[in-house]
Write an enzyme that holds these catalytic residues in place. Structure first.
Site, mmCIF file in Angstrom:
data_model
loop_
_atom_site.group_PDB
_atom_site.id
_atom_site.type_symbol
_atom_site.label_atom_id
_atom_site.label_comp_id
_atom_site.label_asym_id
_atom_site.label_seq_id
_atom_site.Cartn_x
_atom_site.Cartn_y
_atom_site.Cartn_z
ATOM 1 N N CYS A 164 32.094 27.434 44.231
ATOM 2 C CA CYS A 164 33.318 27.596 45.023
ATOM 3 C C CYS A 164 33.244 26.929 46.397
ATOM 4 O O CYS A 164 34.209 26.952 47.150
ATOM 5 C CB CYS A 164 33.627 29.078 45.181
ATOM 6 N N HIS A 304 36.818 32.386 53.481
ATOM 7 C CA HIS A 304 36.661 32.294 52.028
ATOM 8 C C HIS A 304 37.476 33.416 51.387
ATOM 9 O O HIS A 304 38.172 33.174 50.404
ATOM 10 C CB HIS A 304 35.180 32.388 51.661
ATOM 11 N N GLU A 315 31.483 38.535 54.465
ATOM 12 C CA GLU A 315 32.009 37.452 55.307
ATOM 13 C C GLU A 315 32.418 37.992 56.678
ATOM 14 O O GLU A 315 32.194 37.345 57.710
ATOM 15 C CB GLU A 315 33.187 36.754 54.636
ATOM 16 N N LYS A 336 43.929 32.486 50.095
ATOM 17 C CA LYS A 336 43.749 32.873 48.694
ATOM 18 C C LYS A 336 44.627 34.062 48.332
ATOM 19 O O LYS A 336 44.856 34.324 47.142
ATOM 20 C CB LYS A 336 42.287 33.208 48.417
ATOM 21 N N HIS A 341 42.248 31.944 43.906
ATOM 22 C CA HIS A 341 40.992 31.264 44.208
ATOM 23 C C HIS A 341 40.893 30.012 43.342
ATOM 24 O O HIS A 341 40.733 30.100 42.119
ATOM 25 C CB HIS A 341 39.829 32.208 43.934
ATOM 26 N N PHE A 400 28.924 30.837 44.296
ATOM 27 C CA PHE A 400 27.867 31.411 43.472
ATOM 28 C C PHE A 400 26.598 30.566 43.607
ATOM 29 O O PHE A 400 26.651 29.342 43.725
ATOM 30 C CB PHE A 400 28.285 31.421 42.001
#
Length: 414
Positions: A164, A304, A315, A336, A341, A400
């Site tokens: 991502c 994010h 975050e 998002k 996403h 990830f």
């Protein structure tokens, strides 16, 4: 070696809230949700039955029927975004040296749908009926390769695959190539088309997706206490990066300046973020410090912000760790909440949002924010866009495998 200044002169976007830069931006500022029940396949047996699909996209509006069949959707999206970015930048390959123009565009997953189709064809008809275009439809580098062919760029053609964080990593890699004089300009970004049986099924199996099937448009709710997972999106974004003097020489309109890039690893877990927030914090500090900026100069963070329990909590912690007392003065939003996403395309789409926030001096909101979470205690620009002074913005992408990437975008000044 004196690092060169790098500016953004063009943007192209295909997104669940609008296709084309201005439609995308209007959708964000209006708090439009791109999330709805899945139409691509029968999702009735899945725990999650909705996604942020690309709407109003007709491949034959951009490609002849033969090419539309043999080029994967994620590659198509990247090409269309690159074409818009090129037009947006008034960039004409015949007026520049194509060997000094690169393409750095990647994808997190690539053509998972093509793998499903070809395997089914193999089961139904045997190995001799597998398409000769299968491999070129599948491999991720084809999005950069096809863009290069389409626009005529002959410089370095490459892609990063950092889950991502891919879109941000690609922009950061292109930024560095221009800064250090390897090339004069680049088309950089990410593209994704993973809303498929295996794409949705795999993330359902991970228990990563929201299951708010009764109200899908409210399912993506970053930093909200009642968040229950992310929403899969699809689309692409490409930006045109140019060395400053090169852009000036050709009379380009400068939208913003890239002033820094951070890239770190968590060395922690294959899917979960480091619970200390250290990797994400270091990425932000690197990006802001790259060009000598100070942390208290940052006005806006496009987070994010995935709407998962761990990401949003960690975050937030990372922002506190990176910014200290200044964290309380920052505007932080997650687009998002509207686009879903976009995986490998997310960072590029969100970089575009930062550029437009600087251009118009307005910050897009985090929609569906109704119940504050004590663990998420920053200013998330809830539910409505906000006029604000935005001189310096950063965009975070956390993937990830522990990939963290941050791009720093500033209002251009001579």
């Amino acid at each position: 070696m004196q690092k060169k200044r790098v500016v953004i002169t063009g943007i192209g976007v295909l997104s669940p809230v609008g296709n084309g830069v201005e439609a995308f931006w209007s959708g964000l500022l209006g708090g439009k949700s791109g999330v709805a029940p899945i139409t691509r396949f029968d999702a009735s047996l899945f725990d999650t039955k909705f996604a942020a699909e690309l709407k109003g996209y007709n491949p034959e509006a951009y490609f002849n029927p033969k090419d539309a069949r043999k080029i994967s959707p994620f590659v198509q999206y990247g090409i269309v975004a690159a074409r818009e970015a090129m037009a947006n930048a008034s960039f004409k390959m015949g007026e520049v040296d194509p060997e000094r123009v690169g393409v750095v565009v990647g994808s997190g997953i690539g053509a998972i749908g093509a793998a499903e189709e070809e395997y089914q064809r193999f089961l139904d008809k045997g190995p001799t009926r597998i398409s000769p275009f299968f491999i070129t439809k599948m491999i991720i580098n084809e999005v950069a390769g096809h863009i290069s062919i389409d626009i005529g760029a002959k410089g370095p053609i490459t892609c990063s695959v950092t889950a991502c964080a891919t879109g941000t990593t690609c922009i950061g890699d292109a930024f560095k190539m221009i800064q250090y004089g390897e090339i004069d300009a680049a088309f950089a970004g990410g593209s994704e088309a993973a809303i498929s049986v295996l794409g949705i099924g795999g993330f359902c199996a991970l228990k990563a997706l929201s299951t708010r099937n009764d109200a899908p448009e409210k399912a993506s709710r970053p930093f909200d206490k009642d968040r229950d997972g992310f929403v899969m999106g699809e689309g692409a974004a490409v930006v045109v990066l140019e060395e400053l003097e090169y852009a000036k020489k050709r009379g380009a309109k400068i939208l913003a300046e890239v002033v820094g890039y951070g890239q770190t690893g968590d060395a922690f877990h294959s899917t979960a973020p480091d619970d200390s927030g250290d990797g994400a914090a270091r990425s932000m500090v690197q990006a802001v410090g790259w060009g000598g900026r100070k942390m208290n100069e940052v006005d806006y963070i496009n987070a994010h912000g995935t709407s998962t329990y761990l990401n949003d909590k960690i975050e937030t912690l990372a922002i506190h760790k990176a910014f200290g007392d200044h964290a309380r003065k920052l505007a932080v939003s997650s687009t998002k909440s509207m686009t879903g996403h976009l995986l490998g395309a997310a960072g590029a789409v969100e970089c575009a949002a930062c550029v437009l926030a600087i251009r118009d001096q307005i910050i897009p909101p985090t929609v569906n924010y109704t119940t504050p979470d004590p663990d998420c205690d920053l200013d998330y620009v809830p539910n409505q866009a906000r006029k604000a002074n935005v001189e310096l913005a950063i965009s975070n992408s956390l993937g990830f495998g522990g990939h963290n990437a941050t791009i720093a975008i500033a209002k251009f000044k001579e």
